[in-house]
Structures are given as C-alpha cells and as structure tokens.
Design a protein around this motif. Structure first.
Motif, PDB file in Angstrom:
ATOM      1  N   GLU A  62     -17.678 -17.309  -6.476  1.00  0.00           N
ATOM      2  CA  GLU A  62     -16.797 -17.983  -5.835  1.00  0.00           C
ATOM      3  C   GLU A  62     -17.045 -18.104  -4.287  1.00  0.00           C
ATOM      4  OE1 GLU A  62     -12.725 -17.012  -6.673  1.00  0.00           O
ATOM      5  OE2 GLU A  62     -13.190 -16.233  -8.844  1.00  0.00           O
ATOM      6  N   ARG A  63     -17.493 -17.076  -3.848  1.00  0.00           N
ATOM      7  CA  ARG A  63     -18.034 -17.210  -2.393  1.00  0.00           C
ATOM      8  C   ARG A  63     -18.998 -18.092  -2.010  1.00  0.00           C
ATOM      9  NH1 ARG A  63     -19.017 -12.447  -1.940  1.00  0.00           N
ATOM     10  NH2 ARG A  63     -16.887 -11.612  -1.397  1.00  0.00           N
ATOM     11  N   TRP A  64     -20.099 -18.125  -2.983  1.00  0.00           N
ATOM     12  CA  TRP A  64     -21.286 -19.110  -2.859  1.00  0.00           C
ATOM     13  C   TRP A  64     -20.726 -20.520  -3.114  1.00  0.00           C
ATOM     14  CZ3 TRP A  64     -23.612 -22.850  -5.680  1.00  0.00           C
ATOM     15  CH2 TRP A  64     -25.035 -23.183  -5.499  1.00  0.00           C
ATOM     16  N   ILE A  65     -19.851 -20.755  -4.001  1.00  0.00           N
ATOM     17  CA  ILE A  65     -19.267 -22.094  -4.155  1.00  0.00           C
ATOM     18  C   ILE A  65     -18.716 -22.610  -2.909  1.00  0.00           C
ATOM     19  CG2 ILE A  65     -17.480 -23.586  -5.333  1.00  0.00           C
ATOM     20  CD1 ILE A  65     -18.229 -21.768  -7.732  1.00  0.00           C
ATOM     21  N   ARG A  66     -17.698 -21.556  -2.178  1.00  0.00           N
ATOM     22  CA  ARG A  66     -17.190 -22.112  -1.292  1.00  0.00           C
ATOM     23  C   ARG A  66     -18.062 -22.435   0.210  1.00  0.00           C
ATOM     24  NH1 ARG A  66     -13.671 -17.770  -2.638  1.00  0.00           N
ATOM     25  NH2 ARG A  66     -14.451 -16.367  -1.103  1.00  0.00           N
ATOM     26  N   THR A  67     -19.194 -21.575   0.317  1.00  0.00           N
ATOM     27  CA  THR A  67     -20.085 -21.620   1.170  1.00  0.00           C
ATOM     28  C   THR A  67     -20.665 -23.201   1.203  1.00  0.00           C
ATOM     29  OG1 THR A  67     -20.330 -19.319   1.408  1.00  0.00           O
ATOM     30  CG2 THR A  67     -22.371 -20.680   2.338  1.00  0.00           C
ATOM     31  N   ARG A  68     -21.222 -23.437  -0.073  1.00  0.00           N
ATOM     32  CA  ARG A  68     -21.723 -24.709  -0.397  1.00  0.00           C
ATOM     33  C   ARG A  68     -21.079 -25.971   0.103  1.00  0.00           C
ATOM     34  NH1 ARG A  68     -27.316 -24.046  -1.253  1.00  0.00           N
ATOM     35  NH2 ARG A  68     -27.678 -26.082  -2.133  1.00  0.00           N
ATOM     36  N   VAL A  69     -19.751 -25.705  -0.413  1.00  0.00           N
ATOM     37  CA  VAL A  69     -18.909 -26.972  -0.194  1.00  0.00           C
ATOM     38  C   VAL A  69     -18.508 -26.984   1.400  1.00  0.00           C
ATOM     39  CG1 VAL A  69     -16.355 -27.899  -0.542  1.00  0.00           C
ATOM     40  CG2 VAL A  69     -17.780 -26.878  -2.444  1.00  0.00           C
ATOM     41  N   GLN A  70     -18.454 -26.095   2.133  1.00  0.00           N
ATOM     42  CA  GLN A  70     -18.213 -25.789   3.520  1.00  0.00           C
ATOM     43  C   GLN A  70     -19.364 -26.836   4.323  1.00  0.00           C
ATOM     44  OE1 GLN A  70     -17.198 -21.846   4.389  1.00  0.00           O
ATOM     45  NE2 GLN A  70     -15.190 -22.071   3.451  1.00  0.00           N
ATOM     46  N   ALA A  71     -20.374 -26.221   3.837  1.00  0.00           N
ATOM     47  CA  ALA A  71     -21.698 -26.513   4.271  1.00  0.00           C
ATOM     48  C   ALA A  71     -21.703 -28.152   4.585  1.00  0.00           C
ATOM     49  CB  ALA A  71     -22.823 -26.116   3.635  1.00  0.00           C
ATOM     50  N   ALA A  72     -21.085 -28.880   3.312  1.00  0.00           N
ATOM     51  CA  ALA A  72     -21.059 -30.248   3.063  1.00  0.00           C
ATOM     52  C   ALA A  72     -19.824 -30.997   3.800  1.00  0.00           C
ATOM     53  CB  ALA A  72     -20.873 -30.594   1.567  1.00  0.00           C
ATOM     54  N   GLY A  73     -19.169 -30.029   4.761  1.00  0.00           N
ATOM     55  CA  GLY A  73     -18.265 -30.641   5.640  1.00  0.00           C
ATOM     56  C   GLY A  73     -16.755 -30.705   4.711  1.00  0.00           C
TER      57      GLY A  73
END
Length: 327
Positions: free
Chosen positions: A164-175
């Motif tokens: 879940e943390r990995w998913i949030r990080t990837r989405v945040q990196a996309a703005g």
C-alpha cells in the motif's frame, strides 16, 4: 552490517534510532527516493534547512570532479548539527562516487581513499545515506560498505502494508493522491508482486489521467484478479484438510487464468505423491474422483469450476477422514 528491508528502516526512523551509514540499492528509483527522503524526518521540520543536506553528484567523469564531490560529502558529514541532535546527508545517484571508472587518475585514487576513510569512521552526529543502482560486489568500496553500512534492498515488499505504501508513493510521484481504500484494493489484488503492482498502478494512472484524486471506483475499474502468493497454496490447504481455504485458493487460481487441465494436473500430483502417506485409506477413492473429473471435463459434463470444486471438496474430505479432524 545487516541487510535491512525498507520497512525495517522506516521503523528505525520512526523510533529515531538510525544507524550511522546506509546504502540504498535497487532499480526502483521512486521507491529509493521516497525512502531516502524519509530520513529527513529525523530532524525537526523547522531545522531541516540547517541539518539536512542532499547531494546530487551528477556525472563524475574525471578525477578532479570526483575529488570535488567527495570533498562536498565530507564537509557536509563533518559539519556539526545546529540546534538538533543530528544531521542527515543524502547522496543521490551515488554510483559514480562509489564506483568510479577504471583507470583512475591520482586525484581519483586520493578521493576514493578519502571516501573510504569516511565510510570506515563516519561521525556519530550524522546519518549518511548513499542512494545507488546495483554496485560491483568485487570493488573494495562495496566490500567496505557491506561491513560498515546498513544495506537496504529496494524492490521487494514484505507485506500488504508495504504494498500500500508503494502504491501511494508511485501515485504521489505522478502528481496525484490515492484514496486509502483504493490503495488497499490494489494491494489485496496484487499482493507483494512488484511487477504486477507496477503494471496495475501504471494502468490506473492512465485511466485517471488528469485527476488529482484516484478513487476506489477507479481502482475497481482496472484491478485484475487477486495475485497468487503461493502456486501450491491450494495443494497445501488440501493436505491440511482445509476445505474453505482450498476452495478459496482454487477460485484465485482460476480467476488468475489457470486452465482446468492445469489445475487437475496439480491435484493429480498431490494425490499420487502425498495421499499414500497422509490419507492411505482414501487413496483409491481420491484416484477415482480424479479420473471421474478428468472424464467429465473432457466431455463437457459440467462447468469446469464446479467440477473442480467438487473434486477439491472430496479430496479434503478424504484427508479429514484419515486424520479424524472435524471441520
């Protein structure tokens, strides 16, 4: 020094008990960067401007450039903290510093020696973090790091919380941001399979292109069937006499695209190799159930899923009859 998971390092940061030296490795640049920046939390936010330093060496193509970068790292690490217990120095894209090109000049060799001396004896008031791609394990500097630094391998997820943390990080990196329920849904579907998570998140970001918030409804639109954490989980459940668990694993297997003959073959292997020891009294009936299911599948005598579910129930019943367990 130990090899640590990203989750273990986050616990150290949360407890404010970091090691002096870290080497973060892996091909996942987003995850590495996110973990490296979490070290900033070791310093109170209002004091980070004085006590957190990030260094981006860029291309290190000459001995003089390497010497300049090593001098900058050394100065940053040896500077005393200001109104704080420690400093944090993060060196991104550290490959060129830790692994300079062969045939180094005298200046490069001297810089490498200086860096190795710093690695051997880092100041106690600073946490130094190197962020790098994979390194040549034969190099002297890498061998020294394995002794002195905590090595963190990014790219492997320990559990659903990590996913879940990995998913949030990837989405945040996309703005964008993602609803907790949406991240949880994808993590439940994909498990800790990073390749599958990356594919699903990429599809999700494309589907929600332009949105500032990715919702659980968006996630449902692109989520595939749940990932199989163990290809033999169904067989293990049958061996344990766990009918409910075996049926669940059968559903996951079929939803993931497995063909009925493939599943039947796995069950045949289980009966041939395991039942003589774990359920000898039920071996004959188990073999008969296998042959009957095989025949029914070939002549389309029923829905394949239903036929396999019936077989799984019969095999579990045979195992329970042997152990005398009640379910």
């Amino acid at each position: 020094m130990p090899v640590a998971t990203p989750a273990a390092v986050r616990k150290q940061i949360a407890a404010e008990k970091p090691d002096a030296l870290y080497l973060i490795l892996g091909e996942d640049e987003v995850e590495k960067s996110a973990l490296a920046h979490q070290f900033e939390e070791l310093v109170e936010e209002g004091l980070r401007a004085f006590n957190v330093e990030t260094i981006h060496p860029g291309e290190v193509g000459s001995g003089d450039r390497l010497a300049a970068v090593v001098d900058a790292i050394t100065d940053a690490v040896q500077t005393l903290p200001m109104m704080a217990a420690r400093r944090v120095v993060i060196v991104f894209q550290a490959n060129g510093v830790l692994e300079p090109k062969r045939g180094e000049s005298a200046a490069a060799l001297k810089a490498t020696e200086k860096l190795e001396a710093l690695i051997e004896s880092p100041p106690p008031h600073t946490t130094l973090v190197f962020v790098s791609l994979s390194l040549d394990k034969r190099r002297r500097t890498f061998k020294l790091l394995t002794k002195q630094a905590t090595i963190v391998e990014c790219g492997a997820l320990a559990d659903q919380a990590d996913a879940e943390r990995w998913i949030r990080t990837r989405v945040q990196a996309a703005g964008a941001e993602i609803e907790p329920a949406a991240a949880r849904l994808l993590a439940e579907r994909c498990g800790t399979d990073v390749k599958r998570l990356r594919n699903d998140v990429d599809r999700l970001l494309l589907y929600a292109l332009g949105q500032k918030l990715v919702t659980v409804a968006d996630a449902r639109e692109i989520a595939g069937p749940a990932a199989l954490q163990d290809d033999w989980a169904m067989a293990n459940a049958i061996e344990a006499g766990d009918t409910k668990g075996a049926l669940r694993q059968l559903a996951l297997t079929l939803d993931a695209g497995a063909a009925a003959p493939q599943v039947l073959g796995q069950l045949g292997w289980l009966v041939r190799t395991k039942f003589p020891a774990i359920a000898p009294a039920s071996l004959t009936s188990a073999i008969e159930a296998l042959f009957r299911t095989d025949l029914d599948l070939k002549r389309s005598a029923g829905e394949p899923r239903v036929l396999l579910e019936r077989l799984v129930v019969e095999l579990c019943a045979g195992k329970r009859a042997r152990t005398g367990a009640r379910w």
